[in-house]
Design an enzyme around this catalytic site. Sequence first.
Site, short mmCIF file in Angstrom:
data_model
loop_
_atom_site.label_atom_id
_atom_site.label_comp_id
_atom_site.label_asym_id
_atom_site.label_seq_id
_atom_site.Cartn_x
_atom_site.Cartn_y
_atom_site.Cartn_z
N TYR A 108 51.36 17.18 16.54
CA TYR A 108 52.14 16.78 17.72
C TYR A 108 53.41 17.61 17.78
O TYR A 108 54.08 17.84 16.77
CB TYR A 108 52.52 15.29 17.65
CG TYR A 108 53.42 14.84 18.79
CD1 TYR A 108 52.88 14.33 19.95
CD2 TYR A 108 54.80 14.95 18.69
CE1 TYR A 108 53.71 13.93 21.01
CE2 TYR A 108 55.63 14.56 19.73
CZ TYR A 108 55.08 14.04 20.89
OH TYR A 108 55.89 13.66 21.93
N GLU A 196 55.47 18.23 26.31
CA GLU A 196 54.77 17.57 25.21
C GLU A 196 53.40 18.20 24.98
O GLU A 196 52.60 18.32 25.91
CB GLU A 196 54.60 16.08 25.51
CG GLU A 196 53.93 15.30 24.38
CD GLU A 196 53.79 13.82 24.71
OE1 GLU A 196 54.46 13.01 24.04
OE2 GLU A 196 53.03 13.49 25.64
#
Length: 386
Positions: A108, A196
């Site tokens: 991530y 993101e």
Amino acid sequence: MNIHEYQGKKLLKKYGVAVPRGEVASTPEEAETIARDLGGGVVVKAQIHAGGRGKGGGIKLAKDPVEANKAASEILGMTLVTHQTGPKGRLVKKVLIEEASDIANELYLSVVLDRASGRPTIMASTEGGMDIEEVAAKTPEKLIKIQIDPAIGVWPSTARRVAFGLGLEGDQVKEGTKFITNLYKFYDEMDCSLVEINPLVQTKDGRIFALDAKVNFDDNALFRHKDVVEMRDTDEEDPLEVEASKFDLNYIKLDGEVACMVNGAGLAMATMDIIKLAGSSPANFLDVGGGANREMVENAFRILMDDDDVKAVFINIFGGILRCDVLAEGVVEAVKTVNVGVPIIIRMEGTNVEKGREILERSGLDFTVGNGMADSAEKVVAALKR
């Protein structure tokens, strides 16, 4: 402003951020052609402004072009319901066809504005593919957070620190450092509020790239990015929010029953809180702004009345730049032209408040005037019960 995944990846690619090969399709036939051009297995991904697409059936693997055609025909035209779309879901009009990846690990990575510190913040975790809120709650030790001084940007040492924190080794550290540096450069130069990558993947042959991309832009900076404005997909936005944007109104649809019209963001937040405290819930956030005129007030009121969930209206104005008499004139004109079948409670204080109250009284319309915020909120809830 949000954009689709395929749009975000095209922009990221220009900044040297590695993304899989792929193209967007609007028909199953286009999907089949793209899959054939990519030569091999592909992933067919629904393009909507929401996460959780895989769980809702919006992402499918296809081992050849024929299967890509079949998968696209199943996804295109479906109403995809995820935890972010709400029960009504979103209609899928486009799919992204991407080369399938031999994934070894999912990570991530994001850059987001930390509003508490007022600084961009890099967030990273070895737990990719999960909601970052879940990672922070269950395994906070696996979440890396590094605030960036916007005057300096990302130093090579900072990017390497993130790369090592993600468990990258050998040549992947160099590749990861470049990825992180370019991602921040994109965030900074494109005036983003969020970029993101979830997941950021490591492949078995050692590559690192963005398997997904979520990009949000600061609306106040869009005048600098005309190409981004052209990417706006109003079909993915609430119709009332789209309508409000035409009149420069700050409006966000919520799921309550009390419509709110307020001037000033702080007062709007306090108004929503006091409605909850009184026993109901707000149907929207609406800040008409300190410089609103009568026409803006009329348009705002019309938008409130177009919401079928609204059972009452709470108008809470502190007269400063927006005088109370201007507000009252706008509300009176709006009520005369819009079919209003719900109670209206008004709380006004400040510049020309007595003149504003006089305009309301002389209108002959059925308004309830509150004495302060708490009294007005209680009157709203009492009207709902009646």
